[in-house]
Design a protein around this motif. Sequence first.
Motif, PDB file in Angstrom:
ATOM      1  N   ASP A 158      62.249 124.585  13.467  1.00 14.97           N
ATOM      2  CA  ASP A 158      61.813 124.780  12.087  1.00 14.97           C
ATOM      3  C   ASP A 158      63.000 125.126  11.189  1.00 14.97           C
ATOM      4  N   LYS A 159      63.865 126.023  11.654  1.00 12.50           N
ATOM      5  CA  LYS A 159      65.040 126.429  10.864  1.00 12.50           C
ATOM      6  C   LYS A 159      65.989 125.247  10.655  1.00 12.50           C
ATOM      7  N   ALA A 160      66.238 124.466  11.706  1.00 13.06           N
ATOM      8  CA  ALA A 160      67.118 123.295  11.592  1.00 13.06           C
ATOM      9  C   ALA A 160      66.528 122.275  10.625  1.00 13.06           C
ATOM     10  N   SER A 161      65.234 122.100  10.650  1.00 12.00           N
ATOM     11  CA  SER A 161      64.571 121.160   9.748  1.00 12.00           C
ATOM     12  C   SER A 161      64.670 121.619   8.295  1.00 12.00           C
ATOM     13  N   GLN A 162      64.560 122.934   8.077  1.00 15.90           N
ATOM     14  CA  GLN A 162      64.720 123.465   6.722  1.00 15.90           C
ATOM     15  C   GLN A 162      66.142 123.245   6.213  1.00 15.90           C
ATOM     16  N   LEU A 163      67.128 123.473   7.091  1.00 17.01           N
ATOM     17  CA  LEU A 163      68.519 123.239   6.707  1.00 17.01           C
ATOM     18  C   LEU A 163      68.753 121.750   6.447  1.00 17.01           C
ATOM     19  N   TRP A 164      68.118 120.897   7.250  1.00 15.49           N
ATOM     20  CA  TRP A 164      68.204 119.451   7.054  1.00 15.49           C
ATOM     21  C   TRP A 164      67.692 119.085   5.654  1.00 15.49           C
ATOM     22  N   ARG A 165      66.540 119.647   5.305  1.00 14.53           N
ATOM     23  CA  ARG A 165      65.948 119.365   3.997  1.00 14.53           C
ATOM     24  C   ARG A 165      66.882 119.814   2.871  1.00 14.53           C
ATOM     25  N   ALA A 166      67.515 120.976   3.049  1.00 12.22           N
ATOM     26  CA  ALA A 166      68.420 121.504   2.020  1.00 12.22           C
ATOM     27  C   ALA A 166      69.654 120.620   1.837  1.00 12.22           C
ATOM     28  N   HIS A 167      70.101 119.960   2.894  1.00  7.56           N
ATOM     29  CA  HIS A 167      71.307 119.125   2.837  1.00  7.56           C
ATOM     30  C   HIS A 167      71.002 117.634   2.679  1.00  7.56           C
ATOM     31  N   PHE A 168      69.737 117.267   2.631  1.00  6.76           N
ATOM     32  CA  PHE A 168      69.342 115.864   2.696  1.00  6.76           C
ATOM     33  C   PHE A 168      69.992 114.997   1.613  1.00  6.76           C
ATOM     34  N   VAL A 169      69.986 115.447   0.369  1.00 11.46           N
ATOM     35  CA  VAL A 169      70.535 114.645  -0.725  1.00 11.46           C
ATOM     36  C   VAL A 169      72.038 114.449  -0.544  1.00 11.46           C
ATOM     37  N   ALA A 170      72.751 115.529  -0.226  1.00 10.11           N
ATOM     38  CA  ALA A 170      74.203 115.433  -0.022  1.00 10.11           C
ATOM     39  C   ALA A 170      74.526 114.550   1.178  1.00 10.11           C
ATOM     40  N   LEU A 171      73.738 114.648   2.246  1.00 11.00           N
ATOM     41  CA  LEU A 171      73.942 113.806   3.426  1.00 11.00           C
ATOM     42  C   LEU A 171      73.746 112.328   3.084  1.00 11.00           C
ATOM     43  N   SER A 172      72.694 112.042   2.351  1.00  6.65           N
ATOM     44  CA  SER A 172      72.406 110.652   1.973  1.00  6.65           C
ATOM     45  C   SER A 172      73.518 110.092   1.102  1.00  6.65           C
ATOM     46  N   ARG A 173      73.974 110.889   0.151  1.00  4.90           N
ATOM     47  CA  ARG A 173      75.048 110.446  -0.743  1.00  4.90           C
ATOM     48  C   ARG A 173      76.324 110.174   0.050  1.00  4.90           C
ATOM     49  N   ASN A 174      76.639 111.055   0.981  1.00  3.17           N
ATOM     50  CA  ASN A 174      77.852 110.889   1.776  1.00  3.17           C
ATOM     51  C   ASN A 174      77.750 109.663   2.693  1.00  3.17           C
ATOM     52  N   MET A 175      76.574 109.410   3.242  1.00  2.00           N
ATOM     53  CA  MET A 175      76.387 108.229   4.093  1.00  2.00           C
ATOM     54  C   MET A 175      76.604 106.938   3.286  1.00  2.00           C
ATOM     55  N   VAL A 176      76.108 106.894   2.063  1.00  2.00           N
ATOM     56  CA  VAL A 176      76.297 105.720   1.213  1.00  2.00           C
ATOM     57  C   VAL A 176      77.775 105.552   0.884  1.00  2.00           C
ATOM     58  N   ASP A 177      78.437 106.661   0.517  1.00  2.00           N
ATOM     59  CA  ASP A 177      79.871 106.598   0.213  1.00  2.00           C
ATOM     60  C   ASP A 177      80.663 106.101   1.413  1.00  2.00           C
ATOM     61  N   ASN A 178      80.345 106.618   2.591  1.00  4.51           N
ATOM     62  CA  ASN A 178      81.072 106.218   3.800  1.00  4.51           C
ATOM     63  C   ASN A 178      80.836 104.759   4.150  1.00  4.51           C
ATOM     64  N   SER A 179      79.621 104.286   3.981  1.00 15.62           N
ATOM     65  CA  SER A 179      79.342 102.895   4.324  1.00 15.62           C
ATOM     66  C   SER A 179      80.067 101.940   3.382  1.00 15.62           C
ATOM     67  N   MET A 180      80.311 102.372   2.162  1.00 14.52           N
ATOM     68  CA  MET A 180      81.040 101.529   1.228  1.00 14.52           C
ATOM     69  C   MET A 180      82.541 101.542   1.502  1.00 14.52           C
ATOM     70  N   ARG A 181      83.010 102.584   2.175  1.00 13.45           N
ATOM     71  CA  ARG A 181      84.436 102.702   2.446  1.00 13.45           C
ATOM     72  C   ARG A 181      84.818 102.208   3.834  1.00 13.45           C
ATOM     73  N   MET A 182      83.886 101.729   4.602  1.00 10.88           N
ATOM     74  CA  MET A 182      84.176 101.320   5.975  1.00 10.88           C
ATOM     75  C   MET A 182      84.906  99.985   5.994  1.00 10.88           C
ATOM     76  N   ASN A 183      86.208 100.060   6.025  1.00 11.16           N
ATOM     77  CA  ASN A 183      87.044  98.878   6.120  1.00 11.16           C
ATOM     78  C   ASN A 183      88.058  99.129   7.221  1.00 11.16           C
ATOM     79  N   LYS A 184      87.971  98.359   8.249  1.00  8.31           N
ATOM     80  CA  LYS A 184      88.861  98.542   9.389  1.00  8.31           C
ATOM     81  C   LYS A 184      90.242  97.979   9.085  1.00  8.31           C
TER      82      LYS A 184
END
Length: 198
Positions: free
Chosen positions: A103-129
């Motif tokens: 329950d605690k981990a899920s609450q922390l997940w919810r609190a970070h969800f927007v920042a996590l999603s934004r960072n995932m989008v940023d990273n996927s756009m920067r993935m150039n080998k």
Amino acid sequence: FRFSDGQVESEFIQDMKNLNALDDNQFPQLTELILSFLSTADSSALIDGTQRFIDEHGVNPGALKATLRALLLFFKGCARKQLTYSAVKDDLQQFGLESEKSDKASQLWRAHFVALSRNMVDNSMRMNKVVDMDWRFGVSASSSELAQVGSTFLQLKLVMDRGAGRREAASMELTLPQFYELLQQMEKAKAAMDFLAA
């Protein structure tokens, strides 16, 4: 499990179950550390935070690394799949995590969800080998500005794989201080990768 596409290894499940050994203060602190890293990708904060955690709680570094790696892979999978609060909680309970901890981990997940999603989008756009690199040092022999004469520079040419068989070259010129800053950032990134791979 919803966080993963394939079969989850028994060793990974055991590493996740080991989270039950953490007390009620340690578990949220460690979870916050991982979610903050995934939200910001600040590897030095992860390494420093892990060291503080080890020093503060007297935890075995070897066992902690395995648990950190499992938690990191779990939350990365959750972010990639855009799992909801309840889906994260269900997966954690399926791993055998105590109800309060999931329950605690899920609450922390919810609190970070927007920042996590934004960072995932940023990273996927920067993935150039980077597939090839060419470099050379130089010294300015003449310039319209007297202060520039004799200054050292580095020219870098990076060839990147953009996917679908396309390659693109990116060239840049760095002053010596800029080069040392780039080198320092690359060493930090390598240290973070080595830390997580060990």
